[in-house]
Design an enzyme around this catalytic site. Structure first.
Site, PDB file in Angstrom:
ATOM      1  N   LYS A  94      44.328  32.236  24.185  1.00 53.21           N
ATOM      2  CA  LYS A  94      45.194  32.757  22.521  1.00 53.21           C
ATOM      3  C   LYS A  94      45.800  31.920  23.383  1.00 53.21           C
ATOM      4  O   LYS A  94      46.816  32.262  24.497  1.00 53.21           O
ATOM      5  CB  LYS A  94      45.236  34.268  22.831  1.00 53.21           C
ATOM      6  CG  LYS A  94      46.355  34.784  21.783  1.00 53.21           C
ATOM      7  CD  LYS A  94      46.849  36.418  21.979  1.00 53.21           C
ATOM      8  CE  LYS A  94      47.506  36.366  20.748  1.00 53.21           C
ATOM      9  NZ  LYS A  94      48.113  37.239  20.583  1.00 53.21           N
ATOM     10  N   GLN A  95      47.148  31.622  22.467  1.00 52.11           N
ATOM     11  CA  GLN A  95      48.465  30.714  22.161  1.00 52.11           C
ATOM     12  C   GLN A  95      48.958  31.133  21.225  1.00 52.11           C
ATOM     13  O   GLN A  95      48.328  30.652  20.151  1.00 52.11           O
ATOM     14  CB  GLN A  95      47.870  29.242  22.717  1.00 52.11           C
ATOM     15  CG  GLN A  95      48.729  28.302  22.858  1.00 52.11           C
ATOM     16  CD  GLN A  95      49.933  29.503  24.547  1.00 52.11           C
ATOM     17  OE1 GLN A  95      50.625  29.786  23.890  1.00 52.11           O
ATOM     18  NE2 GLN A  95      49.509  28.555  25.337  1.00 52.11           N
TER      19      GLN A  95
END
Length: 353
Positions: A240-241
């Site tokens: 997740k970014q």
């Protein structure tokens, strides 16, 4: 290119800018792009045991995006990270954790990510109805003065006992505490895999020096890309970014390893190219990149959400993990927003750039 009129309308005058772009630096042919065969192509030959493969399959085959290779995850841990009153005052129904799970189910999400408390209180009622992702560490907001550190809130085995298919964790790369967090989460992910759970890493950056007088480089493509690369190194199954907002972080901050040719060779200033660099750092897309939806700003939320989904998909990413834009609205409007995001991934005419 036949695209939904709703999507075209939301993009407005920028429709061609996003829909007609072709990535020429890192091409789509170099990527492992999302498909229903993701798990077979990437993980079957890996060291992940059959139980992990089953857990990943539950995530990728649940909800409205089931079987597409894409994910739509509802994350709600802001009650700890941002304080409950601030997070839920726009819609106090979400003080009741059951409503968080109901929103994810009604919106057809791939899974729901939240705290030990939220998911544990409702495990027997819902763990078999939607994949649970237990967030095992948090930056709590009550220490004064505020500090920015991720603290473990429970044990991996407890997440397994409540029927979770995955654990999630955050590392603040660049912070003074990042080495400790890296060691803690690498060990936690190893245990999660041994128990048959998948792993999702929030690869966030935190260092006051990443913000210069010129720009804030916390979401720079090169800096976040390297955070992703460390994340896949400790065997996160999904990264997740935040969506990149600029580039040249290493160069402008003046640290790390960089070369002008590096930037020229790998990317341009186009948002899809910047996100493509993040995908490349996830082993050329073999580990799925899901971008976060960001905070709620009101009327612009739908346009921003659809645009983020479009950039992620065309860059070769694997979906969105969106919370505040959905749960800080009335229940029905939250569902509608999540459905609009999912439609981007269901639209076959929106292809990898």
């Amino acid at each position: 290119m036949k695209i939904s009129k709703n999507i075209i309308g939301l993009l407005g005058e920028k429709a061609d800018f996003y829909l007609e772009h072709v990535c020429e630096k890192i091409t789509k042919d170099e990527l492992q792009t999302p498909s229903k065969a993701n798990i077979d192509k990437v993980f079957v030959q890996s060291n992940r045991n059959p139980q992990v493969l089953r857990s990943l399959s539950q995530l990728y085959n649940h909800g409205n995006l089931g079987g597409t290779g894409y994910l739509s995850i509802l994350p709600v841990d802001q009650g700890i990270e941002h304080s409950a009153a601030f997070s839920f005052y726009k819609n106090p129904d979400y003080f009741d954790p059951e409503n968080i799970i109901k929103l994810a189910i009604e919106a057809g999400c791939s899974g729901v990510a939240s705290t030990f408390g939220v998911l544990g209180l409702n495990a027997r009622k819902y763990a078999h109805k939607i994949p649970f992702i237990v967030k095992i560490n948090h930056n709590e907001l009550l220490t004064y003065p505020n500090k920015y550190d991720q603290t473990l809130f429970g044990k991996v085995k407890s997440a397994w006992n409540m029927g979770a298919v995955a654990v999630g964790a955050t590392i603040y790369f660049g912070s003074e505490e990042s080495n400790r967090q890296l060691k803690e989460i690498a060990e936690a992910f190893e245990e999660a895999h041994s128990l048959g759970m998948a792993t999702i890493l929030w690869c966030y950056t935190r260092n006051e020096n990443f913000k210069t007088e010129k720009k804030d480089y916390h979401a720079a493509a090169d800096v976040t890309g390297q955070a992703n690369h460390i994340g896949v190194t400790i065997q996160a199954d999904i990264i997740k970014q935040k969506l990149p907002t600029n580039n040249f972080g290493f160069k402008e901050i003046g640290f790390g390893k960089y070369d002008d040719e590096m930037y020229k060779t790998l990317t341009t200033e186009h948002p899809i190219d910047l996100c493509r660099l993040q995908v490349a750092n996830c082993y050329m897309g073999k580990i799925g990149l899901i971008n976060s939806g960001g905070g709620s700003k009101g009327e612009s939320d739908l346009t921003e959400a659809v645009t983020t989904a479009l950039i992620n998909k065309r860059a070769g990413g694997s979906g969105l993990i969106m919370g505040r834009k959905a749960f800080q609205k009335p229940f029905i409007r939250g569902i509608e927003l999540l459905h609009s995001v999912q439609q981007v991934y269901l639209e076959d005419s929106i292809t990898i750039a």
